[in-house]
Design a protein around this motif. Structure first.
Motif, mmCIF file in Angstrom:
data_model
loop_
_atom_site.group_PDB
_atom_site.id
_atom_site.type_symbol
_atom_site.label_atom_id
_atom_site.label_comp_id
_atom_site.label_asym_id
_atom_site.label_seq_id
_atom_site.Cartn_x
_atom_site.Cartn_y
_atom_site.Cartn_z
ATOM 1 N N SER A 60 0.833 -1.210 0.000
ATOM 2 C CA SER A 60 0.000 0.000 0.000
ATOM 3 C C SER A 60 0.865 1.255 0.000
ATOM 4 O O SER A 60 0.528 2.249 -0.654
ATOM 5 C CB SER A 60 -0.910 0.015 1.230
ATOM 6 N N ASP A 77 -6.180 -0.684 -4.710
ATOM 7 C CA ASP A 77 -5.608 -1.327 -3.520
ATOM 8 C C ASP A 77 -6.624 -2.324 -2.974
ATOM 9 O O ASP A 77 -7.657 -1.928 -2.440
ATOM 10 C CB ASP A 77 -5.268 -0.267 -2.468
ATOM 11 N N GLU A 78 -6.321 -3.623 -3.117
ATOM 12 C CA GLU A 78 -7.205 -4.674 -2.610
ATOM 13 C C GLU A 78 -8.633 -4.461 -3.081
ATOM 14 O O GLU A 78 -9.563 -4.521 -2.273
ATOM 15 C CB GLU A 78 -7.187 -4.683 -1.063
HETATM 16 MG MG LIG Z 1 -2.199 -2.692 2.186
#
Ligand SMILES: [Mg+2]
Ligand SMILES: Nc1ncnc2c1ncn2[C@@H]1O[C@H](COP(=O)(O)OP(=O)(O)OP(=O)(O)O)[C@@H](O)[C@H]1O
Lengths: 413, 233
Positions: free
Chosen positions: B45, B166-167
């Protein structure tokens, strides 16, 4: 900065966050409401005090003739001075400085009768302004006016005491009463804060009085007031200068020794009203203090609410910034919304308070409070100040919001 | 499209510095679909945030479409984010009091596009993600998969050069995840450069290249045979 697009955005935000908007609005509106009521109460108390203390206008200057005590230009002392219309005109050559003015002819005991009722009252021939010098207020009809004067009308304005004695509960307006054997038409009834003593009087036009009582050109005294100023010392200085000038002029014309202290008497009420001035100015200071404190509390309240709003909107601000919102656009958004809400609810509070004062103000007549009311411009100014100050106070939370780092704002809790 | 050299990043934790990225060298060409993998805490991240100009590196260089990204003030950073980048988050990050359409239109507001055009464009992207009938609904009336589609439409609306995710399937079940990945693959097929952070092997296999991070360095970077998501739905 306040583009149409922004307005749409602000309206959308407001309409979709009704509770938040409502709470902000209520706190601002009630702040303004309290402030305006407070200002109204302050004015009411001031009126109350003035009414309590002022038998006559607080700044009245009366000038009476006396008896000389010094010889002057070959004239012996002990000479009685008589004022005439010309002397009044001479005093009026300082006209631009005076606010109210009247000369006066007086009979101490005039026999007044109506039907079977009669009494002996003080009779005064006066000019229209005399009402204000005496602080009398009309309860029915009107006071002596200019046309009464010019037409030598036999019109009479009677005190409330006289009205009660002669007319009981009936309305005297338009009735004829007899004064010193002549019929006068009653045109008004007055009340005077001086009470019964000053209400046991009747007023007739000066010229009528001079004719009826064979006084020719003579007058008994004259009275003036100067425009009011808030500062006592200034009021005192101005009125002393004024009386000194008139005294000089009258003494010269009437051949009174400039050093003679009994030829002409000048009584200046303002010298006795220092306490009133002080009380009123202390009260003004007090209410300004309370008012400013209220306003300050309002401003702090607004900026607090905005701080909370910004906190609550941290995540949203982070999202907006990730999508490309510039710091200034965040500041603009927060400020625009708050200024709009503050202005709108401030005006609502203002209108409510003004309506309340307008509605119940005239009904309030207590010893310490009379007709609370507020100057509309002052009221509007306070709203403008609140909005401007609210915007300034709100700028800091807005700025804080703008400086929130998007990653911190977006981090999942 | 993306060019980073010797990138370092550390966080202050109390008195110590936590060195998270320890010299990353990495580049992405236009049209690539890259996944970044690694165990929790490996710095995925952190890297993506730096690429997204949401955070700044301590050392190293970063060029986005040839533009050096260094010491930007907030105004310019905001401008670059708006012009160059589209974000898709694990937790969607939609504004909950705005309708799906208004959420998608928001990046266009910050481009100074008029309301009418904003709504037209937002609508066309909602159609693209298959949510045209849901335009007036608020996020809390949408399922997780639908929310993520709205977020994807929003990320696309400003015509970014790069999509960063992100995810993006982290909060979704497997079936929905694959539907979302199918959408991502189609967008990539049209030529959009996309980076996704994930720790799910099956999701990574649906990209064209996998970059493995471990302890702040890239330990593996390989092209893979892309698995089409649609075949697994
Ligand atoms: Mg992360
Ligand atoms: N703002 C911060 N301050 C201090 N430490 C941080 C901060 N952000 C991240 N870290 C630390 O940096 C390391 C890398 O974090 P990062 O979020 O990049 O990991 P990740 O690979 O995305 O992990 P995950 O798969 O769990 O999301 C972690 O040890 C984390 O605790």
């Amino acid at each position: 900065m306040f583009s149409l697009e922004r307005w749409q955005e602000v309206f959308e935000t407001i309409s979709k966050n009704k509770l938040r908007t409502f709470l902000t609005g209520v706190s601002v509106a009630s702040g303004i409401f309290i402030l305006i009521i407070l200002l109204g109460v302050s004015v009411g108390m001031q009126n109350g005090i003035e009414e309590q203390f002022e038998r006559d206008a607080s700044n009245i200057i009366n000038i009476y003739p006396g008896e000389t005590s010094l010889e002057y230009k070959g004239l012996n002392p002990g000479r009685r001075i008589q004022f005439t219309n010309e002397d009044y005109e001479l005093a009026l050559s300082n006209k631009e400085e005076v606010e109210r003015k009247s000369s006066l002819y007086r009979i101490w005991n005039g026999l007044v009768s109506y039907k079977k009722e009669f009494g002996s009252y003080r009779v005064e021939g006066v000019l229209p302004d005399y009402q204000f010098l005496e602080n009398a207020s009309i309860i029915e009809g009107r006071f002596i006016n200019q046309s009464d004067l010019e037409n030598y009308e036999k019109h009479i304005v009677i005190g409330n005491r006289v009205k009660k004695d002669l007319f009981k509960d009936a309305s005297p307006i338009g009735e004829y009463i007899s004064l010193s054997g002549l019929n006068f038409k009653v045109v008004g009834v007055f009340t005077d804060p001086g009470g019964d003593r000053e209400e046991a009087r009747v007023y007739i036009p000066l010229r009528t009085a001079q004719v009826v009582y064979g006084a020719g050109n003579n007058i008994r005294s004259m009275g003036f007031t100067l425009p009011k100023v808030d500062d006592y010392e200034q009021a005192l200085t101005e009125s002393k200068e004024f009386t000194a000038k008139i005294e000089r002029q009258l003494k010269a014309k009437l051949l009174v020794n400039p050093l003679d202290t009994s030829g002409i008497f000048i009584s200046n009420n303002i010298e006795n009203t220092k306490e009133i001035y002080q009380l009123i100015s202390a009260m003004k200071i007090f209410f300004w203090f309370v008012g400013i404190a209220t306003l300050l509390a309002g401003i702090i309240g607004v900026s607090n609410i905005m701080l909370i709003i910004v906190k609550e909107r941290t995540k949203e601000i982070g999202i907006r910034k990730a999508l490309g919102a510039k710091p200034m656009s965040i500041v603009g958004m927060v400020l625009h919304e708050s200024v709009f809400v503050t202005a709108f609810s401030g005006i609502v509070g203002l209108i409510l308070a003004l309506a309340l004062l307008e509605f119940i103000g005239p009904m309030v007549d207590l010893d310490f409070m009379v007709n609370p009311s507020v100057n509309f411009n002052i009221a509007l100014t306070t709203v403008v100040i609140l909005i401007v100050a609210g915007a300034i106070a709100g700028f800091f939370p807005a700025w804080r919001g703008a400086r929130i780092k998007p990653i911190e704002a977006l981090r999942d809790e | 499209m993306i060019e980073i050299k010797d990138l370092h990043k550390s966080y202050k934790v109390g008195k110590n510095a936590l060195h998270v990225l320890k010299g990353i060298n990495f580049s992405v060409k236009e049209g690539e679909l890259v996944s970044i993998m690694g165990s929790s805490g490996s710095g995925k991240s952190t890297l993506l945030n730096i690429l997204g100009i949401l955070d700044e590196a301590d050392e190293g260089t970063y060029h986005l479409d040839g533009v050096p990204i260094k010491n930007l003030n907030e105004r310019i950073a905001a401008n670059y984010r708006n012009k160059f980048l589209g974000f898709i988050f694990q937790s969607f990050n939609l504004i909950n009091y705005k309708s799906a359409l208004d959420n998608v239109a928001l990046p266009l507001y910050y481009q100074g596009i008029s309301r009418g055009e904003r709504n037209d464009r937002a609508m066309s992207y909602l159609e693209k993600v298959g949510l045209a009938e849901w335009a007036t609904h608020k996020p809390n009336e949408l399922s997780g998969g639908q929310k993520q589609r709205v977020a994807i439409a929003r990320a696309l609306a400003s015509h970014p050069k790069v999509l960063l995710a992100d995810e993006l399937t982290g909060a979704l079940d497997t079936k929905t995840s694959y539907e979302i990945m199918d959408l991502v693959q189609k967008i990539n097929d049209e030529g959009k450069t996309i980076l996704v952070v994930t720790h799910e092997e099956d999701i990574a296999q649906m990209t064209k290249r996998i970059v493995h991070l471990k302890d702040g360095v890239i330990i593996n970077d390989e092209k893979v045979e892309q698995v089409r998501a649609i075949e697994n739905v």
